[in-house]
Design a protein around this motif. Structure first.
Motif, mmCIF file in Angstrom:
data_model
loop_
_atom_site.group_PDB
_atom_site.id
_atom_site.type_symbol
_atom_site.label_atom_id
_atom_site.label_comp_id
_atom_site.label_asym_id
_atom_site.label_seq_id
_atom_site.Cartn_x
_atom_site.Cartn_y
_atom_site.Cartn_z
ATOM 1 N N THR A 10 0.602 -1.424 -0.162
ATOM 2 C CA THR A 10 0.405 0.406 0.368
ATOM 3 C C THR A 10 0.801 1.273 0.248
ATOM 4 N N VAL A 11 2.457 1.009 1.115
ATOM 5 C CA VAL A 11 3.068 2.533 0.908
ATOM 6 C C VAL A 11 3.614 2.962 -0.332
ATOM 7 N N SER A 12 3.976 1.933 -1.282
ATOM 8 C CA SER A 12 4.838 1.609 -2.303
ATOM 9 C C SER A 12 3.304 1.974 -3.207
ATOM 10 N N ALA A 13 2.402 1.437 -3.571
ATOM 11 C CA ALA A 13 1.038 1.426 -4.188
ATOM 12 C C ALA A 13 0.947 3.086 -4.343
ATOM 13 N N ALA A 14 0.861 3.932 -3.675
ATOM 14 C CA ALA A 14 0.331 5.024 -3.783
ATOM 15 C C ALA A 14 1.090 5.956 -3.817
ATOM 16 N N LEU A 15 2.342 5.937 -3.380
ATOM 17 C CA LEU A 15 3.587 7.042 -4.129
ATOM 18 C C LEU A 15 3.717 5.903 -5.229
ATOM 19 N N LEU A 16 3.844 5.848 -6.024
ATOM 20 C CA LEU A 16 3.771 4.924 -7.253
ATOM 21 C C LEU A 16 2.688 5.520 -8.533
ATOM 22 N N ALA A 17 1.459 5.173 -7.606
ATOM 23 C CA ALA A 17 0.672 5.499 -8.270
ATOM 24 C C ALA A 17 0.432 7.083 -8.893
ATOM 25 N N GLY A 18 0.319 7.387 -7.434
ATOM 26 C CA GLY A 18 -0.012 8.831 -7.383
ATOM 27 C C GLY A 18 1.525 9.450 -8.440
ATOM 28 N N ALA A 19 3.040 9.430 -8.771
ATOM 29 C CA ALA A 19 3.897 9.086 -9.946
ATOM 30 C C ALA A 19 2.973 9.773 -10.852
ATOM 31 N N LEU A 20 2.631 8.436 -11.481
ATOM 32 C CA LEU A 20 2.515 8.632 -12.596
ATOM 33 C C LEU A 20 1.231 8.806 -12.582
ATOM 34 N N TRP A 21 0.116 9.507 -12.008
ATOM 35 C CA TRP A 21 -0.564 10.037 -11.740
ATOM 36 C C TRP A 21 -0.582 11.473 -12.109
ATOM 37 N N GLY A 22 0.869 11.785 -11.045
ATOM 38 C CA GLY A 22 1.110 13.353 -12.067
ATOM 39 C C GLY A 22 1.978 13.504 -13.489
ATOM 40 N N ILE A 23 2.709 12.621 -12.980
ATOM 41 C CA ILE A 23 3.180 13.094 -14.997
ATOM 42 C C ILE A 23 2.919 12.462 -16.213
ATOM 43 N N TYR A 24 2.196 11.438 -15.944
ATOM 44 C CA TYR A 24 1.624 11.424 -17.108
ATOM 45 C C TYR A 24 -0.552 11.365 -17.306
ATOM 46 N N GLY A 25 -0.986 11.533 -16.249
ATOM 47 C CA GLY A 25 -2.760 11.578 -16.007
ATOM 48 C C GLY A 25 -2.627 13.495 -16.366
ATOM 49 N N LYS A 26 -3.989 13.202 -16.573
ATOM 50 C CA LYS A 26 -4.351 14.677 -16.223
ATOM 51 C C LYS A 26 -4.812 15.068 -15.285
ATOM 52 N N LEU A 27 -3.699 16.133 -13.972
ATOM 53 C CA LEU A 27 -4.359 16.423 -13.086
ATOM 54 C C LEU A 27 -4.484 17.914 -13.148
ATOM 55 N N SER A 28 -5.785 18.514 -13.338
ATOM 56 C CA SER A 28 -5.769 19.761 -13.260
ATOM 57 C C SER A 28 -5.447 20.388 -11.675
ATOM 58 N N VAL A 29 -5.376 21.746 -11.530
ATOM 59 C CA VAL A 29 -4.454 22.216 -10.647
ATOM 60 C C VAL A 29 -5.804 22.690 -9.150
ATOM 61 N N PRO A 30 -7.157 22.807 -9.781
ATOM 62 C CA PRO A 30 -7.909 22.921 -8.787
ATOM 63 C C PRO A 30 -7.768 21.671 -7.863
ATOM 64 N N LEU A 31 -8.128 20.561 -8.904
ATOM 65 C CA LEU A 31 -8.142 18.854 -7.700
ATOM 66 C C LEU A 31 -7.339 19.106 -7.047
ATOM 67 N N GLU A 32 -6.090 18.827 -8.287
ATOM 68 C CA GLU A 32 -4.611 18.779 -7.267
ATOM 69 C C GLU A 32 -4.677 19.368 -5.519
ATOM 70 N N GLY A 33 -5.135 21.013 -6.229
ATOM 71 C CA GLY A 33 -5.170 21.113 -4.694
ATOM 72 C C GLY A 33 -6.107 20.547 -3.535
ATOM 73 N N PHE A 34 -7.362 20.023 -4.062
ATOM 74 C CA PHE A 34 -8.384 19.928 -3.489
ATOM 75 C C PHE A 34 -8.022 18.324 -3.070
ATOM 76 N N LEU A 35 -7.278 17.437 -3.610
ATOM 77 C CA LEU A 35 -6.650 16.179 -2.892
ATOM 78 C C LEU A 35 -5.581 16.413 -1.862
ATOM 79 N N VAL A 36 -5.059 17.538 -2.837
ATOM 80 C CA VAL A 36 -3.563 17.580 -1.420
ATOM 81 C C VAL A 36 -4.202 18.074 0.123
ATOM 82 N N ALA A 37 -5.461 19.377 0.280
ATOM 83 C CA ALA A 37 -6.253 19.214 1.578
ATOM 84 C C ALA A 37 -6.859 18.210 2.092
ATOM 85 N N VAL A 38 -6.895 16.955 1.006
ATOM 86 C CA VAL A 38 -7.128 15.626 2.194
ATOM 87 C C VAL A 38 -6.609 14.927 2.217
ATOM 88 N N ALA A 39 -5.093 14.855 1.665
ATOM 89 C CA ALA A 39 -4.180 14.254 2.249
ATOM 90 C C ALA A 39 -4.395 15.727 3.887
#
Length: 238
Positions: A10-39
């Protein structure tokens, strides 16, 4: 060992999935801010219930404060060095946040998992995933937008995932017989690093990118972490 493997994955998957999402996926600035606030909201609960409160059972207030101060100072120093040599918007701050609070936290987590029940493990794993995924996505996205190579970025996050997984395994295998006072100091150091990262990296980033919903997102993360914590306590009392 099965429970340990679940948490490590789980520790590894969360970081790897997040990195792949941030590098290759579509992550709007507001959505990123929302998710970081949730974290960030989830980490508020984690730092109090999983790090500080258990430590206060074995340490004096002054010792706990010293451990937290050390963690905050080390994180702040590392964050300053990253900002100076890597840039404020490079994503390195979030990488430092995850690494500096993650290593002592995962050491303690590995010990906590000895004899833990399935539901308790699920709650802990869910809390880790909830906090690490958006931070990794945001950090990797910032690195990619700064012009760094995608493979190099993913390699950094993969190395971080391996380091934190190793910390959890080491805690489980090597620290089982260590005194509770030492583990409490480790937790307090992690708590100080988490608080410093929330103040300097997580919440400022969340507010700047999604100021309209940052407060709601933080409350949502806090509520989700409380829910996971209640499942864990329910398992412990069963």
């Amino acid at each position: 060992m099965m429970m340990m493997a679940i948490v490590v994955l789980t520790v590894s998957a969360a970081l790897l999935a997040g990195a792949l999402w941030g590098i290759y996926g579509k992550l709007s600035v507001p959505l990123e801010g929302f998710l970081v606030a949730v974290a960030g909201g989830a980490l508020i609960v984690s730092v109090v219930s999983e790090l500080i409160e258990p430590s206060m059972e074995h340490l004096s207030v002054w010792a706990a404060m010293g451990g937290m101060a050390a963690g905050a100072i080390v994180f702040t120093g590392a964050d300053w060095l990253i900002a100076r040599y890597w840039g404020d918007d490079s994503g390195g701050g979030l990488l430092a946040a995850i690494t500096l609070d993650g290593i002592p936290e995962n050491l303690a987590l590995g010990v906590a998992l000895i004899g833990a029940g399935a539901l308790e493990v699920a709650a802990l794993a869910g809390s880790i995933f909830l906090s690490n995924l958006p931070e990794a996505a945001g950090g990797a996205r910032d690195m990619a937008s700064d012009g760094s190579g995608k493979l190099r970025i993913f390699g950094l996050w993969a190395a971080t995932a391996a380091l934190l997984a190793a910390a959890a395994i080491a805690g489980n295998l090597l620290l089982a017989g260590v005194g509770k006072h030492i583990l409490a100091i480790i937790r307090c150091f992690a708590a100080g690093a988490v608080v410093a990262s929330l103040a300097t990296e997580v919440f400022p980033k969340a507010y700047n990118e999604d100021r309209k919903l940052a407060g709601i997102a933080t409350a949502l993360g806090l509520a989700l972490a409380f829910l996971l914590g209640s499942l864990s306590k329910g398992s412990g009392g069963a």
